[in-house]
Design a protein around this motif. Structure first.
Motif, PDB file in Angstrom:
ATOM      1  N   GLY A  63       0.766  -1.237   0.000  1.00 37.93           N
ATOM      2  CA  GLY A  63       0.000   0.000   0.000  1.00 37.93           C
ATOM      3  C   GLY A  63       0.794   1.281   0.000  1.00 37.93           C
ATOM      4  O   GLY A  63       0.256   2.344   0.286  1.00 37.93           O
ATOM      5  N   LYS A  64       2.066   1.214  -0.333  1.00 41.75           N
ATOM      6  CA  LYS A  64       2.911   2.407  -0.288  1.00 41.75           C
ATOM      7  C   LYS A  64       3.843   2.429  -1.491  1.00 41.75           C
ATOM      8  O   LYS A  64       4.366   1.395  -1.893  1.00 41.75           O
ATOM      9  CB  LYS A  64       3.729   2.415   1.004  1.00 41.75           C
ATOM     10  CG  LYS A  64       4.546   3.662   1.190  1.00 41.75           C
ATOM     11  CD  LYS A  64       5.240   3.670   2.528  1.00 41.75           C
ATOM     12  CE  LYS A  64       6.065   4.949   2.634  1.00 41.75           C
ATOM     13  NZ  LYS A  64       7.005   4.923   3.739  1.00 41.75           N
ATOM     14  N   VAL A  65       4.057   3.611  -2.041  1.00 43.01           N
ATOM     15  CA  VAL A  65       5.043   3.780  -3.101  1.00 43.01           C
ATOM     16  C   VAL A  65       6.361   4.140  -2.425  1.00 43.01           C
ATOM     17  O   VAL A  65       6.553   5.267  -1.965  1.00 43.01           O
ATOM     18  CB  VAL A  65       4.627   4.894  -4.100  1.00 43.01           C
ATOM     19  CG1 VAL A  65       5.700   5.072  -5.164  1.00 43.01           C
ATOM     20  CG2 VAL A  65       3.293   4.564  -4.736  1.00 43.01           C
ATOM     21  N   LEU A  66       7.231   3.162  -2.321  1.00 40.62           N
ATOM     22  CA  LEU A  66       8.531   3.374  -1.688  1.00 40.62           C
ATOM     23  C   LEU A  66       9.458   4.139  -2.630  1.00 40.62           C
ATOM     24  O   LEU A  66       9.417   3.948  -3.846  1.00 40.62           O
ATOM     25  CB  LEU A  66       9.166   2.037  -1.332  1.00 40.62           C
ATOM     26  CG  LEU A  66       8.409   1.140  -0.368  1.00 40.62           C
ATOM     27  CD1 LEU A  66       9.139  -0.199  -0.222  1.00 40.62           C
ATOM     28  CD2 LEU A  66       8.268   1.794   0.990  1.00 40.62           C
ATOM     29  N   SER A  67      10.307   4.959  -2.051  1.00 32.87           N
ATOM     30  CA  SER A  67      11.319   5.671  -2.829  1.00 32.87           C
ATOM     31  C   SER A  67      12.495   4.724  -3.080  1.00 32.87           C
ATOM     32  O   SER A  67      12.639   3.703  -2.386  1.00 32.87           O
ATOM     33  CB  SER A  67      11.809   6.899  -2.049  1.00 32.87           C
ATOM     34  OG  SER A  67      12.564   6.477  -0.919  1.00 32.87           O
ATOM     35  N   PRO A  68      13.357   5.063  -4.038  1.00 29.52           N
ATOM     36  CA  PRO A  68      14.548   4.227  -4.236  1.00 29.52           C
ATOM     37  C   PRO A  68      15.365   4.072  -2.952  1.00 29.52           C
ATOM     38  O   PRO A  68      15.849   2.976  -2.656  1.00 29.52           O
ATOM     39  CB  PRO A  68      15.331   4.974  -5.323  1.00 29.52           C
ATOM     40  CG  PRO A  68      14.270   5.663  -6.119  1.00 29.52           C
ATOM     41  CD  PRO A  68      13.253   6.099  -5.082  1.00 29.52           C
ATOM     42  N   ALA A  69      15.483   5.144  -2.175  1.00 33.09           N
ATOM     43  CA  ALA A  69      16.251   5.080  -0.923  1.00 33.09           C
ATOM     44  C   ALA A  69      15.616   4.122   0.082  1.00 33.09           C
ATOM     45  O   ALA A  69      16.324   3.492   0.879  1.00 33.09           O
ATOM     46  CB  ALA A  69      16.382   6.478  -0.315  1.00 33.09           C
ATOM     47  N   GLU A  70      14.294   3.992   0.075  1.00 30.87           N
ATOM     48  CA  GLU A  70      13.614   3.057   0.972  1.00 30.87           C
ATOM     49  C   GLU A  70      13.738   1.621   0.477  1.00 30.87           C
ATOM     50  O   GLU A  70      13.715   0.679   1.278  1.00 30.87           O
ATOM     51  CB  GLU A  70      12.135   3.426   1.109  1.00 30.87           C
ATOM     52  CG  GLU A  70      11.889   4.745   1.836  1.00 30.87           C
ATOM     53  CD  GLU A  70      10.444   5.177   1.772  1.00 30.87           C
ATOM     54  OE1 GLU A  70       9.883   5.494   2.846  1.00 30.87           O
ATOM     55  OE2 GLU A  70       9.864   5.212   0.658  1.00 30.87           O
ATOM     56  N   ILE A  71      13.865   1.447  -0.827  1.00 29.62           N
ATOM     57  CA  ILE A  71      13.949   0.112  -1.416  1.00 29.62           C
ATOM     58  C   ILE A  71      15.354  -0.471  -1.278  1.00 29.62           C
ATOM     59  O   ILE A  71      15.511  -1.678  -1.099  1.00 29.62           O
ATOM     60  CB  ILE A  71      13.517   0.160  -2.895  1.00 29.62           C
ATOM     61  CG1 ILE A  71      12.049   0.580  -2.996  1.00 29.62           C
ATOM     62  CG2 ILE A  71      13.740  -1.174  -3.593  1.00 29.62           C
ATOM     63  CD1 ILE A  71      11.594   0.953  -4.398  1.00 29.62           C
ATOM     64  N   GLU A  72      16.362   0.362  -1.352  1.00 27.75           N
ATOM     65  CA  GLU A  72      17.749  -0.116  -1.344  1.00 27.75           C
ATOM     66  C   GLU A  72      18.079  -1.024  -0.158  1.00 27.75           C
ATOM     67  O   GLU A  72      18.636  -2.111  -0.356  1.00 27.75           O
ATOM     68  CB  GLU A  72      18.715   1.060  -1.429  1.00 27.75           C
ATOM     69  CG  GLU A  72      18.703   1.713  -2.791  1.00 27.75           C
ATOM     70  CD  GLU A  72      19.491   3.012  -2.859  1.00 27.75           C
ATOM     71  OE1 GLU A  72      20.260   3.307  -1.915  1.00 27.75           O
ATOM     72  OE2 GLU A  72      19.322   3.734  -3.862  1.00 27.75           O
ATOM     73  N   PRO A  73      17.727  -0.654   1.097  1.00 22.11           N
ATOM     74  CA  PRO A  73      18.059  -1.574   2.199  1.00 22.11           C
ATOM     75  C   PRO A  73      17.305  -2.905   2.121  1.00 22.11           C
ATOM     76  O   PRO A  73      17.818  -3.942   2.556  1.00 22.11           O
ATOM     77  CB  PRO A  73      17.680  -0.811   3.467  1.00 22.11           C
ATOM     78  CG  PRO A  73      17.027   0.448   3.047  1.00 22.11           C
ATOM     79  CD  PRO A  73      17.196   0.600   1.576  1.00 22.11           C
ATOM     80  N   LEU A  74      16.109  -2.883   1.561  1.00 25.81           N
ATOM     81  CA  LEU A  74      15.349  -4.125   1.376  1.00 25.81           C
ATOM     82  C   LEU A  74      16.052  -5.046   0.402  1.00 25.81           C
ATOM     83  O   LEU A  74      16.119  -6.266   0.609  1.00 25.81           O
ATOM     84  CB  LEU A  74      13.932  -3.813   0.895  1.00 25.81           C
ATOM     85  CG  LEU A  74      13.069  -2.951   1.804  1.00 25.81           C
ATOM     86  CD1 LEU A  74      11.758  -2.590   1.120  1.00 25.81           C
ATOM     87  CD2 LEU A  74      12.820  -3.648   3.131  1.00 25.81           C
ATOM     88  N   LEU A  75      16.598  -4.462  -0.668  1.00 25.26           N
ATOM     89  CA  LEU A  75      17.335  -5.247  -1.651  1.00 25.26           C
ATOM     90  C   LEU A  75      18.624  -5.798  -1.066  1.00 25.26           C
ATOM     91  O   LEU A  75      18.982  -6.949  -1.299  1.00 25.26           O
ATOM     92  CB  LEU A  75      17.632  -4.400  -2.885  1.00 25.26           C
ATOM     93  CG  LEU A  75      16.432  -3.946  -3.711  1.00 25.26           C
ATOM     94  CD1 LEU A  75      16.873  -2.962  -4.783  1.00 25.26           C
ATOM     95  CD2 LEU A  75      15.726  -5.129  -4.332  1.00 25.26           C
ATOM     96  N   GLN A  76      19.328  -4.967  -0.292  1.00 23.73           N
ATOM     97  CA  GLN A  76      20.582  -5.401   0.309  1.00 23.73           C
ATOM     98  C   GLN A  76      20.351  -6.527   1.312  1.00 23.73           C
ATOM     99  O   GLN A  76      21.134  -7.475   1.374  1.00 23.73           O
ATOM    100  CB  GLN A  76      21.282  -4.220   0.979  1.00 23.73           C
ATOM    101  CG  GLN A  76      21.814  -3.221  -0.026  1.00 23.73           C
ATOM    102  CD  GLN A  76      22.369  -1.979   0.638  1.00 23.73           C
ATOM    103  OE1 GLN A  76      21.804  -1.468   1.591  1.00 23.73           O
ATOM    104  NE2 GLN A  76      23.472  -1.475   0.098  1.00 23.73           N
ATOM    105  N   ALA A  77      19.260  -6.456   2.051  1.00 22.18           N
ATOM    106  CA  ALA A  77      18.952  -7.501   3.033  1.00 22.18           C
ATOM    107  C   ALA A  77      18.594  -8.823   2.358  1.00 22.18           C
ATOM    108  O   ALA A  77      18.810  -9.882   2.939  1.00 22.18           O
ATOM    109  CB  ALA A  77      17.800  -7.041   3.935  1.00 22.18           C
TER     110      ALA A  77
END
Length: 79
Positions: A63-77
Motif C-alpha cells: 500500500g505504499k510507493v517506496l522511494s529508491p532510498a527506501e527500497i535499497e536496504p530491502l534489496l541489500q537484506a
C-alpha cells in the motif's frame, strides 16, 4: 533475485516499478522485475492494498510507493 510489483498497473504501481529499477541501478545490482496485475495472484500474496512489493516471494511492502532510498536496504537484506 525476482522482484514482484503487485498492483493493477496504475500510476502508483508504475512509479514503484520505476523506483525499484532506480534502486537496483544505484546499488549496481541486477534482478528480474515482474509486474503482477492478476488480482488472484496479488491476493495469494496476502496483498489487499496496492501497490505491493515482494522480493523472492516475500512481501516487504503493502500500500505504499517506496522511494529508491527506501527500497535499497530491502534489496541489500535480500542478497
Amino acid at each position: 533475485m525476482i522482484i514482484k510489483v503487485l498492483g493493477s498497473g496504475c500510476k502508483r504501481c508504475l512509479t514503484l516499478g520505476d523506483n525499484v529499477a532506480a534502486a537496483l541501478g544505484n546499488l549496481g545490482m541486477q534482478a528480474e522485475i515482474v509486474k503482477v496485475t492478476d488480482y488472484g495472484e496479488i491476493a495469494a500474496h496476502g496483498v489487499m492494498s496496492t501497490p505491493g512489493l515482494a522480493i523472492d516471494d516475500k512481501v516487504v511492502s503493502v500500500g505504499k510507493v517506496l522511494s529508491p532510498a527506501e527500497i535499497e536496504p530491502l534489496l541489500q537484506a535480500a542478497r
